[in-house]
Design an enzyme around this catalytic site. Sequence first.
Site, PDB file in Angstrom:
ATOM      1  N   LYS A 187       0.840  -1.194   0.000  1.00 53.90           N
ATOM      2  CA  LYS A 187       0.000   0.000   0.000  1.00 53.90           C
ATOM      3  C   LYS A 187       0.876   1.245   0.000  1.00 53.90           C
ATOM      4  O   LYS A 187       1.940   1.265   0.633  1.00 53.90           O
ATOM      5  CB  LYS A 187      -0.904  -0.041   1.241  1.00 53.90           C
ATOM      6  N   SER A 226      -9.723   1.168   3.161  1.00 53.65           N
ATOM      7  CA  SER A 226      -8.941   2.038   2.303  1.00 53.65           C
ATOM      8  C   SER A 226      -7.864   1.295   1.506  1.00 53.65           C
ATOM      9  O   SER A 226      -7.250   1.860   0.607  1.00 53.65           O
ATOM     10  CB  SER A 226      -8.261   3.111   3.171  1.00 53.65           C
ATOM     11  N   SER A 256      -9.765  -1.615   7.272  1.00 51.97           N
ATOM     12  CA  SER A 256      -9.271  -1.295   5.928  1.00 51.97           C
ATOM     13  C   SER A 256      -8.486  -2.393   5.246  1.00 51.97           C
ATOM     14  O   SER A 256      -8.118  -2.255   4.085  1.00 51.97           O
ATOM     15  CB  SER A 256      -8.430  -0.013   5.975  1.00 51.97           C
TER      16      SER A 256
END
Length: 485
Positions: A75, A150, A174
């Site tokens: 990420k 997310s 997330s």
Amino acid sequence: MFTLPATELTKKFKSKELTAKEIVTAFLKRCKEENLGALLSILEKTALAKAALLDERLAKGEVLGSLAAVPVIVKDNIMIQGETLTCGSKFLEDYKATYTATVVKKLEDEGAIIIAKANMDEFAMGSSTEKSAFKPCNNPWNEKCTPGGSSGGSAAAVAARLAPLSLGSDTGGSVRQPAAFCGIYGFKPTYGRISRYGLVAFASSLDQIGPFSTNIDDLALISSVINKPCLQDSTSIQEPPEDYSASLSGEIKGLKIGVPTDMLEGLHPDIKTSYDTFLETLKKKGATTVPITLPNNKYSVPVYYILAPAEASTNLARFDGIRYTKRSKCAKNLNEVYELSRTEGFGPEVVNRILLGTYVLSAGYQDAYYRKAQKVRSLICKDYDTAFQQCDVIAFPTTPAPAFVHGSITDPLTMYKQDIFTISANMAGLPSLSIPAGFTKDGLPIGMQVQARQMDDGLVMNVAKAFELETEHFSKIPASCGELK
């Protein structure tokens, strides 16, 4: 190659059936061709250099690590020295990380090769990856739908076989929510079990880095690699690392599974059916179910949206247009540098949460909101302590509904409720795993969640192993993946 688990991929490399260069080149090509919006940058030059080095080391007969030649995507809020780190925000569009996160070092020590940075909601604030400042991300199972957030880019990348493994961050669900939406595994470890050093902070008392995979063996392997103590993270648990792979027997006879009867209203009918099937499957393996209650869990969403924004407003104060973020070209004095740089740099969702967090911490409101929320957080933790006196693990759906269509949720409160089943684990610092558990009638993935006491990370993985041995969900691949060989 793209359908091989990480465990098999590294075996083929070590047996010289495939070179690291061949593996990395193939996955890089696939990353370049992806059209889901899952990636923000591709690290081709460094990935190929590290692949060449691994090939040289293998030729010399060196002993290589457990993830040798395995491509991994991380990420874009996790630092890799010299590489762009955007956090999905225009504010950091040109920022280069000055050091490497502990989790990345641990992966590279075992021979893993980081090939790309994944798309995300800006500063990890969102549940759909629609809040990325650069582009939205689509769900590989239905490109009209979101992959969750997310960490939607990390989840979509693994589901679409852009890499066998990826890393995300989980502050209120997330990792687990996008894992459920994308039909893969997503794990939030015990708070402090995996180092946060090198992760850009959102809410420091809630944030955790967690992995994604398509099978439980791979998840156990990567978790075993990155669960080592870290002196650079003051919240890191200074205990010896665990080998989760060694505990994957799939044997759960006598295990007591808590069923939170007060949390199961309003489920999507297909998810309710899948949940019942999930429990029955585990009961056939010798587990028993025990009704429990988590009475204060209903307050987890409002408590989260007081505490997380409060911490975010403090953590994001460092983004001021002076040190490592874009500075407004219109600013004429110091006040304008702060104000205009933040106005131009932060997106609407981030601004909303900063304002909310600043408000609940302000004089006259801190007692009414922030401190009261901390007290309710303590009650949520006590509910878990009581529940675990009756059971070994707790099981419930990861999400109340499957992946939703882009733009279909415009009300912030409705969006926030997507995390109703995931937030409480962050509040209590518990290990929690989303397990792929079937599909809706429309073909969208469904995830089931298993939580356990702190430091029982291996236990939730073993429950997943027991379920995986009895199901066939894990061989299915999204049609958007195209022809895989």
